[in-house]
Each structure stands twice: as C-alpha cells, then as structure tokens.
Write a protein that holds these residues in place. Structure first.
Motif, PDB file in Angstrom:
ATOM      1  N   GLY A   1      52.773  72.958  51.018  1.00 24.34           N
ATOM      2  CA  GLY A   1      53.006  72.391  49.698  1.00 24.34           C
ATOM      3  C   GLY A   1      53.714  71.043  49.776  1.00 24.34           C
TER       4      GLY A   1
ATOM      5  N   GLN B   1      51.352  68.371  50.967  1.00 28.24           N
ATOM      6  CA  GLN B   1      50.469  67.881  49.911  1.00 28.24           C
ATOM      7  C   GLN B   1      51.232  66.974  48.950  1.00 28.24           C
ATOM      8  OE1 GLN B   1      47.701  66.912  49.480  1.00 28.24           O
ATOM      9  NE2 GLN B   1      46.387  68.618  48.857  1.00 28.24           N
TER      10      GLN B   1
ATOM     11  N   THR C   1      44.485  71.956  45.829  1.00 27.79           N
ATOM     12  CA  THR C   1      45.222  73.214  46.023  1.00 27.79           C
ATOM     13  C   THR C   1      44.444  74.192  46.896  1.00 27.79           C
ATOM     14  OG1 THR C   1      44.254  74.099  43.997  1.00 27.79           O
ATOM     15  CG2 THR C   1      46.387  73.007  43.789  1.00 27.79           C
TER      16      THR C   1
ATOM     17  N   SER D   1      52.780  77.192  45.831  1.00 28.27           N
ATOM     18  CA  SER D   1      52.681  75.764  46.166  1.00 28.27           C
ATOM     19  C   SER D   1      51.601  75.101  45.333  1.00 28.27           C
ATOM     20  CB  SER D   1      52.364  75.582  47.653  1.00 28.27           C
ATOM     21  OG  SER D   1      53.375  76.157  48.438  1.00 28.27           O
ATOM     22  N   ALA D   2      50.500  75.840  45.133  1.00 22.49           N
ATOM     23  CA  ALA D   2      49.403  75.286  44.336  1.00 22.49           C
ATOM     24  C   ALA D   2      49.889  74.985  42.916  1.00 22.49           C
ATOM     25  CB  ALA D   2      48.246  76.284  44.302  1.00 22.49           C
TER      26      ALA D   2
ATOM     27  N   THR E   1      37.667  70.883  41.859  1.00 20.73           N
ATOM     28  CA  THR E   1      38.278  72.179  42.176  1.00 20.73           C
ATOM     29  C   THR E   1      37.292  73.337  41.981  1.00 20.73           C
ATOM     30  OG1 THR E   1      40.163  73.628  41.729  1.00 20.73           O
ATOM     31  CG2 THR E   1      39.225  72.485  39.820  1.00 20.73           C
TER      32      THR E   1
ATOM     33  N   ALA F   1      43.422  75.981  38.458  1.00 20.07           N
ATOM     34  CA  ALA F   1      43.615  74.536  38.587  1.00 20.07           C
ATOM     35  C   ALA F   1      42.890  73.817  37.459  1.00 20.07           C
ATOM     36  CB  ALA F   1      43.088  74.064  39.944  1.00 20.07           C
TER      37      ALA F   1
END
Lengths: 230, 383
Positions: free
Chosen positions: A147, A150, A171, A178-179, A201, A206
C-alpha cells in the motif's frame, strides 16, 4: 470544451500477419475534474485505451485530443515531453525503481524539468505529504508495504502537477485495507485537488469511487453509466 | 549533473556484477599499461641514444670478445674523438635470481663517454683511485641496500673470468642522467677483472665518440674496413642501432605485447558489453516506466551508456593506479634489461582513454536497446 476527446479511435495489433482488433471506433469525452472508471473483462481493451490516453501507444486510426493537443500526431520526442508535463501514470505493480529511495523515486519526473534541487525537494516533500508518507522519504521500496509503495507511486504521478492522472488497476495487487486507502487517496486528489482521473479496474468496489463509469467489451463501448457520486 | 546520482545508483544495483566488471576493466588497463611500460622501457635506451656515440662489436656476435689492441686502430680512424670499452661480466650476487647488469669498464674513458652516469667529483675520484672499487646505480642500491663502503662479492658467471669470487667496495652510488644509462647497473675496473681473466686483453665492445654525427656513417664504415679479413672482424653501428639490435634479441616485442594487449582489451570489451546488456534486459520494466514518465529515448541512451562509461572509467583508474604502484623498478626487478621501467603519464592517460573507449563501445548496443524499447511491449512483458 471537454478535457479529453477520443473520436473513432481504432487500435489493432499484428500477430504473425493476423490483425487482432483491440478497440473499434471508440469515442469518449471526459470533462476536466472528472473521475472516470473504465471497466470491462480481460482483453476488452481498457488498458489499451489507457495507454493511448497516456501517449505510450498510438491508435491505428482516429484522433485523441487532450487539452489543446492532438497527441496522435506528435513525434516520439515531443510526445515524451508532453507526457512529462501532462500525464501522471499509476501502475498496478507500482513499478518503483528498487535502487532509489521513496524521495528519489518521486523526484524522477522532476529531473526532466528545469527546477533547482531545492525546488525539487519542496515538490517531492509536498507530494509525499499529500499521500501521507512524508516521513518515509529515505525508505527504499523493499522497506515499504504494498500500500505504501502504491502511495509513493501516486506521489510520483502527481509531483509534476499533471493535467491527467491515469491509473491502471491501482488496487489490483493490494489487500482490501490498502486498496481502500489508495482509492480514498485518489478520490481526495479528484475532489480536493480537482485532478482529472481515468482509472481502469476490474474491482466493483474501486469502480464505486469513480464519478463516471464506462464499460468496454470486445473493444467497443457497450454502455455509458453515470456514477451516483460526483 | 542531476543524472549522475541516477547513473551511480543504477551501477550499484548488482554490486557483485558491477565489481567484477570494474575488476575486468582494471585488469585489462593494468595489463595494457604494464606491457606498454615494458615496451617503452626497452625502447627508452634506443630513444635516448646519443647521435655522437657508435658501438663496435665482433661481427660474429656480441657475446664474443676482441683484443683491446683494436682501441689504438679505432682511435686512429679519422673522425673519432674518443673511445672506451667494456665487458659484460655476468657476475652473480649471492643467488642467480638476483640478476642485474655488472660490467667491467675502462673507468676514466667510460665516465667521460657517458656523462649520463652522474657522480660528484669526489665520488668519481674515489672510484677511479680504487682498483677494486665499484659504482652502483641508485635504483640497484635501493633494491639491495647498498651504500658507500659496502663490500659486494660477485661469483663468476662466465668461466673466462676464472673461478674465484670477485670482491668489490662500493665507492659511489650514481644517478642516471638519461635513459641511455639505467640506474640498476654495477660498474667496476676492467683492469681488476682482466688481471684474473684466463684470456687477457679482451674487450666485449668499444664505444666510440665521433666528432661530427653527420660523419658517423663514414666512421662506421672505416672502422669495420680496418678489421676486415682479420681474425677479429668487427661490426660497428650507431648506439641507436646497437640498442635496437639488443632489444630485437627478444623477438618482435611490439607485435607480441601489442597482440596480448589487444586480446585482453577485446575480451574485456565483450565482458563489459555483455554485463551491460544483461543489466538492461533486467531493467526492461524500469526503462519502460521511465519512458512513461516522459524520459526521452536520448536521455535513456545517455543514462545506460553513462553507466557503462562510469564503470569502465572507475576500472581504468584502478588499473592505472595499480600499474603505477606495481610496475616500478622498486617493486619489479626488470632494470637490468629495461633502463627506464615504470608507467609514465602518457601510458597512464592512454590506459584511461582505453577504459573510456571500452565503456563507450560496451555501452552503445545496450543503450540503443534501451532507448528503442517499445513502452507498451515492455510493460506487457511483466504485467
């Protein structure tokens, strides 16, 4: 005038003398400040569309305008300069340079500018501050969680204050917590900093964060949905 | 300048591989500089030869001697201004491995002939006055710790000088005032050796000073004609030609050492190029990411080529420094054959230039590969 205008964009690849169509006469308009989600099954052409918007791939036919620039007609060298000024790209696998610290990774795009060392430092620390990693500037990618990596990649994408943020499955390689953090950050960049974002995505969670959604299937736009949030 | 940090960081990516590449370049440059030093050393005597000195030896070979009575005949040749002679003694100092040139000379005329042998008037007088005295070069003195007043015993190396050891007293340590004379030799009185020689009155070679260098060819011809059809025919040549023929006894050194240098450099070139190509292949994604960030192909080319250049130049600097430290008369005993032995500035600079050449050539193909990378293909390869 829309920030992004795609008109009849077609993209096909040649494989062993066989033409493989990927995008078929796709036309899209994206307004400045939008957060567009691109969804679709694997092989539907969504990443190809993102690459075309980023100027790292060229359409077989059709036109792509970002701001005032028709990017499909730019030379390689001019296109590289255009990407440096206008595009922030976020990869699924973060793609940080392992031998560089978080600071140095975020500084990479700024090395192409005429900013002084002190100015670059200010920009990098601001970007790291926005993603909440101001205290991790000296950490190497291997010392960060997925995470965090990113988020450093996002800092690298925003450090030049680009016109457009493009995220390819940002993600896809992260755990749920984390996403969620990364998506919240992207949403904040869109709402608070008015960044125009196009995100590819697979993940419906998301996609919920986007203000608009487009679905691609077999290279064509099958449905245009207006997101509930905006 | 802002990319220098990036280049250095990239070079440290695989420390072992970078170290080995640097080492291979260092060894190549070390060998190149060392071999050049050997060649230059051999040639230094030739380069520094006097145009007024000519050398007379037996026509058959340098190893055969001739009567010192030739001296009067040579001296009477028109154009001859001065003359001296010497013998290769070939004495052994303690152990045959302790090799250095030791020669019996006619002292007064020899020192007159070779002003490159630098002595103070007192040192010169002390040597001339002592029949068993000797002078040693300062390089030789450093190597064996010789100092004025020391006794040096040489075992006989050539049977014609008898069987008994020869004792000498060091009367002076000379400095070399030119490459025609090395600082690794020992000189002593010809008379002292002649007294105990089995065959008396023999000279290994004569050194003749001509009044006018332009007349040297005529003098050379005249001397050899005087001894034609005698039991001791001579072969006279300029000092330069004499030095060259001495060097040529070792074969075609230029070709031999040049070939070795070339082979080493080409091998290193392939090693360095392969290393850089491997490095670029491993970094395909990173290069694609940098291109996505807006880095133009030309900058990518320079970054990769710069990395090869930096590694190569670091190797070159190490190689040159090692060569300068190791290839010196103090550490390597080559002085007897090679009057001036060491890596000079020109060879050091050539070594560094060579390392830069290796870096540039080794970097071109990987840098071209990197700069021509198609971003989408490279990203797809790992995605």
């Amino acid at each position: 005038m829309a920030l992004i205008e795609l008109r009849d964009v077609t993209k096909s690849y040649m494989r062993d003398a066989i033409t493989i169509p990927v995008l078929d006469r796709v036309s899209i308009s994206v307004e400045g400040g939008d957060f567009l989600g691109l969804m679709g099954p694997s092989g539907s052409g969504k990443s190809t569309l993102l690459n075309l918007l980023a100027g790292i791939d060229r359409p077989t036919s059709g036109s792509i305008r970002v701001g005032d620039t028709e990017i499909s007609s730019l030379s390689e060298r001019v296109l590289a300069g255009w990407r440096a000024r206008h595009i922030g790209f976020i990869f699924q696998l973060y793609n940080l340079i392992p031998v560089l610290t978080a600071f140095e990774n975020v500084e990479l795009p700024l090395l192409l500018t005429s900013l002084s060392k002190d100015q670059r430092r200010d920009h990098v620390m601001t970007a790291l501050g926005i993603v909440g990693l101001g205290d991790r500037e000296k950490h190497y990618p291997r010392q960060l969680s997925g995470g965090q990596e990113q988020r450093v990649a996002i800092a690298r994408a925003i450090v030049t204050d680009p016109t457009l943020l493009l995220a390819d499955e940002p993600t896809g390689d992260l755990d749920a917590k984390s996403a969620a953090e990364v998506l919240t950050l992207l949403q904040r960049l869109n709402q608070e900093y008015k960044k125009t974002i196009v995100m590819v995505t697979h993940d419906p969670h998301a996609a919920e964060r986007a203000s608009h959604l487009l679905h691609l299937e077999k290279g064509t736009l099958v449905e245009q949905a207006i997101g509930a949030r905006g | 300048m802002k990319y220098v940090g990036l280049v250095l960081k990239s070079a440290r990516r695989s420390k072992r591989r970078t170290a080995l590449t640097i080492l291979s370049v260092a060894i190549a440059v070390f060998l190149f500089a060392s071999l050049r030093a050997v060649l230059d050393g051999f040639n230094a005597g030739t380069e520094a030869s006097s145009s007024t000195r000519i050398v007379t030896i037996r026509s058959t070979s340098l190893i055969f001697s001739m009567p010192t009575s030739h001296a009067d005949t040579i001296r009477s040749t028109p154009g001859v201004q001065d003359l001296t002679w010497a013998n290769w003694f070939g004495g052994i100092y303690k152990d045959p491995r302790n090799f250095f040139a030791n020669m019996a000379i006619e002292p007064e005329s020899y020192l007159r002939m070779y002003p490159e042998i630098e002595l103070t008037p007192d040192e010169r007088a002390a040597f001339l006055q002592d029949r068993t005295g000797c002078i040693v070069g300062d390089g030789l003195a450093r190597r064996y710790g010789f100092k004025v007043g020391d006794r040096i015993t040489l075992k006989v190396g050539i049977p014609t000088y008898g069987t008994q050891d020869y004792d000498f007293t060091v009367r002076a340590v000379y400095r070399s005032g030119g490459a025609a004379v090395d600082n690794q030799s020992m000189f002593f009185h010809w008379k002292y050796v002649d007294e105990r020689s089995l065959v008396k009155g023999q000279a290994g070679w004569f050194v003749v000073k001509v009044a006018n260098p332009d007349q040297a060819p005529q003098v050379i011809s005249a001397i050899d004609q005087k001894f034609a059809n005698s039991p001791y025919e001579t072969k006279t040549d300029t000092e330069r030609a004499f030095q060259s023929s001495f060097v040529s006894m070792f074969g075609n050194l230029n070709l031999l050492l040049g070939s070795i240098s070339l082979a080493v450099v080409i091998t290193t070139l392939f090693v360095a190029a392969n290393t850089m190509a491997m490095s670029v292949r491993e970094r395909t994604t990173e290069i694609a990411v940098m291109r996505t960030l807006g880095y133009p192909s030309s900058t990518i080319f320079l970054l990769v080529a710069g990395e090869a250049l930096v590694m190569s130049i670091i190797g070159g600097v190490i190689g040159v420094v090692l060569a300068r430290v190791i290839v010196s008369p103090n550490l390597m005993q080559a002085g007897a054959f090679i009057p001036v032995f060491g890596v000079n500035n020109a060879n050091a600079a050539t070594g560094l230039a060579l390392s830069a050449f290796i870096g540039v050539v080794a970097g071109v193909i990987p840098a071209t590969m990197a700069s021509r990378l198609k971003i989408v293909d490279a990203l797809r390869r790992v995605a």
